[in-house]
Enzyme design. Structure first.
Site, mmCIF file in Angstrom:
data_model
loop_
_atom_site.group_PDB
_atom_site.id
_atom_site.type_symbol
_atom_site.label_atom_id
_atom_site.label_comp_id
_atom_site.label_asym_id
_atom_site.label_seq_id
_atom_site.Cartn_x
_atom_site.Cartn_y
_atom_site.Cartn_z
ATOM 1 N NE ARG A 66 47.637 -35.016 -22.373
ATOM 2 C CZ ARG A 66 47.267 -36.275 -22.081
ATOM 3 N NH1 ARG A 66 47.643 -36.828 -20.947
ATOM 4 N NH2 ARG A 66 46.523 -36.969 -22.925
ATOM 5 C CE1 TYR A 122 53.340 -13.444 -8.543
ATOM 6 C CE2 TYR A 122 52.536 -15.663 -8.919
ATOM 7 C CZ TYR A 122 52.714 -14.368 -9.348
ATOM 8 O OH TYR A 122 52.252 -13.985 -10.581
ATOM 9 C CG ASP A 131 58.678 -20.181 -5.481
ATOM 10 O OD1 ASP A 131 59.724 -19.936 -6.118
ATOM 11 O OD2 ASP A 131 57.557 -19.770 -5.848
ATOM 12 C CE LYS A 146 58.390 -14.927 -12.508
ATOM 13 N NZ LYS A 146 57.334 -14.221 -13.181
#
Ligand SMILES: Cc1ncc(COP(=O)(O)O)c(C=O)c1O
Length: 386
Positions: free
Chosen positions: A49, A102, A174, A199
């Site tokens: 982690r 978004y 973003d 993406k």
């Protein structure tokens, strides 16, 4: 390696740590690492982690691409965006955000962070003065996508950075729709860049991931704190897929952009198309800003057809090469209707405020041959109007 051009750096942007000399970072499917002594790890890794060599390679590449000193990877673009909000906001703070975001980013701010006592003002990002007018004493963050999802508004990142800094706020961008090959917000003055790696960076529609990069050490430490405490980390397998994709970002992007230009030309020339949203068009509201801050205009296009929702449904049904699906940035071209697909969680008021008509169609142009894409779109439009 930093002095080399993007196309060279993208292939060599992470350290090779594998003891056997593997060129690609192996998938370290591993949760814990041996210590040499109670105070010393064997090779810098202790618990997955915290850090995994596969993820470290991804973070190094992302930092390199975006021109950031620090980068942290997350299990999704949304987890990365959430980390930016947690790192930069406290109860009582105010955010100036784009009216066109978004849908899940919009919801995160207006539902989750509103419950934590964060207030928000939506502004059109195409208007820097509107950002300045919305600034308050308590404004800690200015946040927008550029270009925006789905109507491809373009905000002036350098001007917004000046406005944010005048008000002692951070600017976070973003960069998902552009990718760092086309636009590097940190170089333009933004404090933080966040991206859905799902993406263009991954590019093959086979992984979900996100990342944050910054040159601000304090923000970087806060983002890392969130990454380790909330634990929203990407799996080593997804990191591997994204790193593999990142190595071909520029070649894919060049082709995406060239294809998009051909599709835009065909849409503009089509008698049934009433509106085309694409920053590369000279008629686009902020074309000049896009020309200044982007190296090319990307491969996301939105448009409207004459007719109603049924016409749009028929158009989508008539496509053969282009697939009806959410997401973007993969090699395969996708079409979607934001009002009922990606942005379905927005109320009709929020859709109207974001400038998203129910008949809006969004295209993510892939890397197929442009003539096949144009023929597919023209054929489906003709069929919808038969
Ligand atoms: C502009 C933008 N930002 C963030 C996200 C969220 O990314 P992810 O799906 O990787 O969580 C998306 C997803 O479509 C997006 O389009």
């Amino acid at each position: 390696m930093d002095d080399h051009r993007f196309e060279t750096r993208e292939v060599h942007s992470h350290e090779r740590r594998d003891p056997f000399g593997a060129l690609m970072p192996p998938i370290y499917a591993n949760s814990t690492y041996e210590y040499a002594s109670p105070t010393e790890t064997k090779a810098g890794f202790r618990y997955s982690r915290d850090a995994v060599p596969t993820r470290t390679a991804l973070e190094e590449s992302f930092a390199n691409f975006e021109g950031g000193e620090h980068a942290s990877a997350f299990a999704s673009g949304m987890a990365a965006i959430d980390a930016v909000f947690t790192a930069t906001l406290s109860a009582g703070d105010h955010v100036v955000a784009a009216e066109n975001l978004y849908a899940e980013t919009h919801d995160l701010l207006t539902d989750v962070y509103a419950d934590y006592g964060v207030e928000m003002t939506h502004v059109p990002v195409t208007d820097t003065e509107a950002i300045r007018d919305a600034m308050r004493e308590e404004t800690a963050l200015v946040y927008f996508e550029s270009p925006t999802n789905p109507v491809l508004n373009v905000g002036d990142i350098a001007a917004a950075a000046d406005v944010a800094h005048d008000g002692d706020a951070a600017l976070a961008i973003d960069n998902t729709f552009a990718s760092p090959y086309l636009q590097r917000p940190l170089e333009l003055g933004a404090d933080v860049v966040v991206e859905s790696l799902t993406k263009y960076q991954c590019g093959h529609s086979d992984a979900i991931a996100g990342a944050v990069a910054t040159n601000d050490t304090e923000i970087a430490e806060d983002v890392e704190y969130v990454q380790y405490r909330r634990g929203g980390i990407p799996s080593p397998f997804d990191c591997f897929l994204v790193v593999r994709g990142m190595k071909t970002l520029s070649s894919r992007m060049d082709r995406h952009c060239e294809n998009a230009r051909r599709v835009v030309d065909a849409l503009v020339a089509n008698e049934h198309v009433t509106e085309v949203y694409y920053p590369g068009l000279e008629s686009h509201e902020n074309h000049d800003v896009a020309a200044r801050q982007m190296d090319d205009y990307g491969a996301m296009i939105a448009f409207e057809l004459e007719g109603d929702v049924d016409t749009v449904t028929e158009f989508a049904a008539g496509l053969d090469v282009i697939t009806l699906a959410e997401s973007l940035g993969g090699v395969e071209s996708l079409v979607e209707v934001p009002a009922t697909m990606t942005h379905q969680d927005l109320s009709s008021e929020a859709l109207a405020a974001a400038g998203i008509p129910e008949t809006l169609v969004r295209l993510s142009i892939g890397t197929e041959h442009h003539a096949d894409l144009v023929a597919d779109i023209e054929g489906a439009i003709a069929a919808a109007f038969e």
